[in-house]
Design a protein around this motif. Structure first.
Motif, short mmCIF file in Angstrom:
data_model
loop_
_atom_site.label_atom_id
_atom_site.label_comp_id
_atom_site.label_asym_id
_atom_site.label_seq_id
_atom_site.Cartn_x
_atom_site.Cartn_y
_atom_site.Cartn_z
N HIS B 198 0.83 -1.20 0.00
CA HIS B 198 0.00 0.00 0.00
C HIS B 198 0.87 1.25 0.00
CE1 HIS B 198 -2.57 3.05 2.00
NE2 HIS B 198 -3.53 2.49 1.31
N GLN B 199 1.80 1.30 0.91
CA GLN B 199 2.74 2.41 1.07
C GLN B 199 3.46 2.74 -0.24
OE1 GLN B 199 3.33 3.68 4.15
NE2 GLN B 199 5.12 4.96 3.79
N GLU B 200 3.87 1.67 -0.93
CA GLU B 200 4.69 1.86 -2.13
C GLU B 200 3.88 2.35 -3.33
OE1 GLU B 200 7.97 1.45 -2.76
OE2 GLU B 200 7.90 1.48 -4.97
N VAL B 201 2.66 1.83 -3.50
CA VAL B 201 1.95 2.12 -4.76
C VAL B 201 0.69 2.96 -4.63
CG1 VAL B 201 2.80 -0.04 -5.79
CG2 VAL B 201 0.54 -0.01 -4.71
N ASP B 202 0.13 3.10 -3.41
CA ASP B 202 -1.23 3.66 -3.33
C ASP B 202 -1.31 5.11 -3.80
OD1 ASP B 202 -3.99 2.92 -2.56
OD2 ASP B 202 -3.79 4.68 -1.27
N THR B 203 -0.32 5.91 -3.46
CA THR B 203 -0.36 7.32 -3.87
C THR B 203 -0.37 7.43 -5.39
OG1 THR B 203 0.96 7.77 -1.91
CG2 THR B 203 0.72 9.58 -3.48
N ASP B 204 0.47 6.64 -6.05
CA ASP B 204 0.49 6.66 -7.52
C ASP B 204 -0.83 6.16 -8.10
OD1 ASP B 204 3.02 7.59 -7.32
OD2 ASP B 204 4.01 5.73 -7.94
N LEU B 205 -1.39 5.10 -7.52
CA LEU B 205 -2.63 4.54 -8.05
C LEU B 205 -3.79 5.53 -7.89
CD1 LEU B 205 -2.47 0.81 -6.81
CD2 LEU B 205 -1.91 1.70 -9.08
N ALA B 206 -3.75 6.30 -6.78
CA ALA B 206 -4.84 7.24 -6.51
C ALA B 206 -4.91 8.33 -7.57
CB ALA B 206 -4.66 7.85 -5.12
N GLN B 207 -3.80 8.54 -8.27
CA GLN B 207 -3.78 9.60 -9.29
C GLN B 207 -4.27 9.15 -10.66
OE1 GLN B 207 0.19 11.21 -8.89
NE2 GLN B 207 -0.29 11.84 -6.80
N ILE B 208 -4.56 7.85 -10.79
CA ILE B 208 -5.05 7.35 -12.08
C ILE B 208 -6.56 7.56 -12.14
CG2 ILE B 208 -5.25 5.33 -13.58
CD1 ILE B 208 -2.73 4.25 -12.07
N GLU B 209 -7.01 8.36 -13.11
CA GLU B 209 -8.42 8.73 -13.14
C GLU B 209 -9.32 7.53 -13.41
OE1 GLU B 209 -11.10 12.10 -15.36
OE2 GLU B 209 -8.91 12.30 -15.40
N GLY B 210 -10.41 7.45 -12.67
CA GLY B 210 -11.40 6.39 -12.90
C GLY B 210 -10.97 5.03 -12.40
N LEU B 211 -9.94 4.97 -11.58
CA LEU B 211 -9.49 3.67 -11.07
C LEU B 211 -9.87 3.54 -9.60
CD1 LEU B 211 -7.81 1.12 -11.88
CD2 LEU B 211 -5.86 2.24 -10.79
N GLU B 212 -10.56 2.44 -9.28
CA GLU B 212 -10.87 2.14 -7.89
C GLU B 212 -9.94 1.01 -7.45
OE1 GLU B 212 -14.70 0.47 -5.34
OE2 GLU B 212 -15.03 1.31 -7.33
N VAL B 213 -9.32 1.18 -6.30
CA VAL B 213 -8.30 0.23 -5.84
C VAL B 213 -8.74 -0.41 -4.53
CG1 VAL B 213 -5.87 -0.09 -5.27
CG2 VAL B 213 -6.55 1.71 -6.87
N GLY B 214 -8.62 -1.73 -4.43
CA GLY B 214 -8.95 -2.42 -3.19
C GLY B 214 -7.82 -3.37 -2.82
N TYR B 215 -7.60 -3.51 -1.53
CA TYR B 215 -6.58 -4.43 -1.03
C TYR B 215 -7.28 -5.45 -0.15
CZ TYR B 215 -3.55 -0.53 -2.29
OH TYR B 215 -2.91 0.47 -2.98
N CYS B 216 -6.86 -6.69 -0.22
CA CYS B 216 -7.42 -7.70 0.67
C CYS B 216 -6.30 -8.61 1.13
CB CYS B 216 -8.51 -8.49 -0.04
SG CYS B 216 -9.24 -9.74 1.02
N ALA B 217 -6.01 -8.56 2.42
CA ALA B 217 -4.91 -9.35 2.95
C ALA B 217 -5.43 -10.62 3.59
CB ALA B 217 -4.14 -8.53 3.98
N ARG B 218 -4.75 -11.73 3.30
CA ARG B 218 -4.96 -12.96 4.03
C ARG B 218 -3.61 -13.37 4.61
NH1 ARG B 218 -7.47 -13.09 -0.66
NH2 ARG B 218 -5.70 -14.12 -1.62
N LEU B 219 -3.59 -14.46 5.40
CA LEU B 219 -2.33 -14.85 6.01
C LEU B 219 -1.29 -15.18 4.93
CD1 LEU B 219 -2.71 -17.12 9.14
CD2 LEU B 219 -1.75 -14.83 8.93
N GLY B 220 -0.23 -14.38 4.84
CA GLY B 220 0.86 -14.69 3.92
C GLY B 220 0.61 -14.31 2.48
#
Lengths: 421, 421
Positions: B198-220
């Motif tokens: 998240h730290q590495e890519v989220d700021t860049d992804l947030a600047q892409i117009e019309g893109l919704e980003v979701g993260y889902c963590a499981r063990l490992g």
């Protein structure tokens, strides 16, 4: 007393978070002799308003979690005040402890946080030493139309759990008047299906006055839950045990692997596993239990015929004559594992998990389970579990663990007889 | 489209079982571009009637799970027919497949099971190859007052999940008219945490117009979900891959074990496992994958030191000098497994699952993972996963599978180089 839980949080409905509050609160309420009649989850934002309005009309107590934060979609306070038809005002004491919370951590308080000190007029503030959102208790007299008690509680478990113990439990006890008590007993069975169990006992159980009966089936096991007076439960339990005492492996909610590890530790017995079709699942389930290292010494995953021969000493001619999935190979695997490990008990499984590899004589789902014990001839049972691969593995591991459980019980029984004068 | 989920089961409200359906269905619906507006859980028995009656008035689609079993408290069929105001009748085809289910397992069908073939007149039967309870689909035209589609689905995940994919998804697509179209791409990563990613890519992804980003963590492992136009997704994907292409193991929702088995089959490589602290979980995960028998030949669960010596040839003096949880023992286990099996690749793990057995130098959660390949010196990595026992085992198995995946990828790469002119 009719109790409903209302959880708010979009992440719970998008599936990015698992809702564990329902389970936790259900357990806590049951300890007080109380039960949840409905659990409702709604997204952040406006949805809480309608859901709460409906809940207070049905229930005597509504427990709300979440939506007490500082952001714009946290509107639980506003919704609860609106439903009760009372105003929100800033609470002096709540504001001071909010400021103290930030001061203690050396952080400035954001202006948005100030709304967390808003409280419906006449409601009680529930202190939150572990976070910024105080809880709120709205007594039934304030919800005049519905006569329903409403608790607003923080979502994060580390804030919710201490507040529950300190603030919610005493109020629930007072509300329920301590008048209502019911006991529960749960028994778990392996080796009998839900419908066979139901068929055998349900008519008799239904005739026991004041007894509520529930069944819950999982792969290879089934719970029977008895709720009611202690006397009704005792009569119901005796009826179930009359038919299925051999199949009952726990009355304390333990897993089959926990029961097996405990029994073998107590008996001082060592276990070895020799697995073909389950691919290590039996050993893995045993080693899920703390203390398994005192029980399991050796395990083999002999998927290839070469492994069965080299590691477990299964003779090549037995494999050639009977095939890898056969009574003879299951027996030889169990004996080989017993010999190579020096354990007291070995279990072996060989079967066809599928989707490939079935034949008319031995279709997908066929499995042979062998048990070997020091000083005894190995025993083999044949079973049929036509399921998807993971379901097949789970069912076979369940049967294998249950065979171990029964073998340990017999071992202990014969020891008792041998020891008696 | 307004979708509500209704889960039945007293065990969910008593807290004896955790409700995971809400999360799973939320995720599955999201993949279709759909969202849940409310999730309601009620006990077994009569409560389903009122809850369903309310839900069909609010929603366009109601998904009900549970209460389709053979017992007296399973009344979902009756409730749904009652709410729609239509009769239940015995469905010929449903009865025949119920009888076939029992026949295939060589078990008699209990009379109670017969009610599972009851279907509201005009409703559609959803086949359940994995259990006795067929699902039922009541189209909106049958719920005339409410104009709401109702799905009745079995509770057990092993029955629900395949029925969802085969029966529910196509109907939901049709009901939603495909009007909500947005594309989605999901990438799954191992060896990097959710917050680092998240730290590495989220700021860049947030600047892409019309893109919704979701993260889902499981063990490992962690999913990154990109939703939007194809163009926005392509730009977003490139940004994520720029930083984490090495860690991305699937863009098709496959499990790590599926990826490993597929890669090894394609490369024609054989695998052996030597497990101490994971107790067979690595082998079990590999053998969850159809076709694993072409890959895994031998597995050992060497929990006791005697097993490490006798089965894998770990020298007694190495165990004495370094301890069972050490780099030297992990290397010797991997080499021993490679030699004894004749496989191309062997993975070995030795660690401290806890809760007992930790020390200051090697606390609970310490693990050494070794990889051995024919003709190469073994490599060992040390990791730390301080978790409960099952969480620890899962994390270690995940790391082990990822080491295998990387070793196979390197093997294939060097083959390509060797083959090139």
């Amino acid at each position: 007393m009719n109790i409903e839980i209302l959880n708010t949080g979009s992440e719970l409905l998008l599936g990015t978070r698992l809702n564990t509050h329902g389970q936790w609160m259900g357990q806590e309420l049951f300890k007080l002799g109380l039960r949840v009649s409905r659990l409702v989850t709604v997204p952040d934002g406006e949805a809480i308003h309608g859901a709460l309005d409906e809940a207070v009309r049905r229930a005597d107590v509504v427990l709300v979690t979440g939506g007490l934060g500082p952001t714009s979609d946290d509107i639980t306070r506003e919704a609860a005040a609106g439903v009760a038809g009372i105003e929100l005002i800033e609470d002096e004491a709540a504001l001071r402890s909010l400021e103290a919370f930030f001061a203690q951590r050396g952080r400035p308080m954001a202006p948005d946080n100030r709304k967390q000190a808003q409280v419906p007029v006449g409601a009680e503030v529930l202190p939150n030493p572990h976070g910024t959102a105080p809880g709120i208790y709205i007594p039934p007299r304030l919800n005049q139309a519905a006569n329903c008690a409403v608790f607003l509680l923080p979502g994060p478990p580390r804030e919710l759990y201490p507040m529950w113990a300190a603030e919610v439990v005493p109020k629930l006890r007072a509300l329920s008047g301590g008048g209502f008590r019911s006991e529960m007993r749960q028994m778990t069975f392996a080796g009998v299906g839900e419908s066979d169990l139901h068929q055998e006992v349900d008519t008799d159980l239904a005739q026991i006055e004041g007894l509520e009966v529930g069944y819950c089936a999982r792969l290879g096991e089934v719970d029977v839950r008895l709720i009611g007076s202690q006397e009704a439960i005792d009569v119901g339990r005796a009826r179930v045990m009359q038919s299925f005492s051999q199949q009952c492996f726990s009355e304390a909610g333990e897993s089959l692997e926990e029961v097996v590890v405990k029994a073998m530790r107590v008996a001082g017995l060592k276990l070895a596993t020799a697995e073909s079709c389950t691919g290590g699942l039996i050993a893995s389930r045993v080693t899920d239990v703390p203390g398994a290292s005192a029980v399991l010494t050796h395990g083999w995953v002999t998927y290839a015929n070469e492994a069965k021969m080299a590691e477990l000493g299964v003779p090549a001619e037995v494999l050639a004559e009977h095939g890898a999935v056969s009574e003879a190979v299951a027996a030889a695997m169990a004996e080989g594992a017993l010999k190579a490990s020096g354990a007291d008990l070995a279990v072996a499984v060989t079967g066809i998990a599928g989707p490939e590899g079935g034949s008319e004589e031995k279709p997908v789902g066929t499995v042979f389970l062998g048990v070997a014990e020091q000083g005894k001839a190995p025993r083999v049972v044949r079973q049929m579990h036509p399921r998807d691969r993971r379901g097949f593995k789970r069912m076979v591991s369940q049967s294998a663990l249950d065979l171990i459980r029964q073998a340990v019980a017999k071992h202990e029984e014969s020891n008792l007889i041998a020891d008696s004068p």
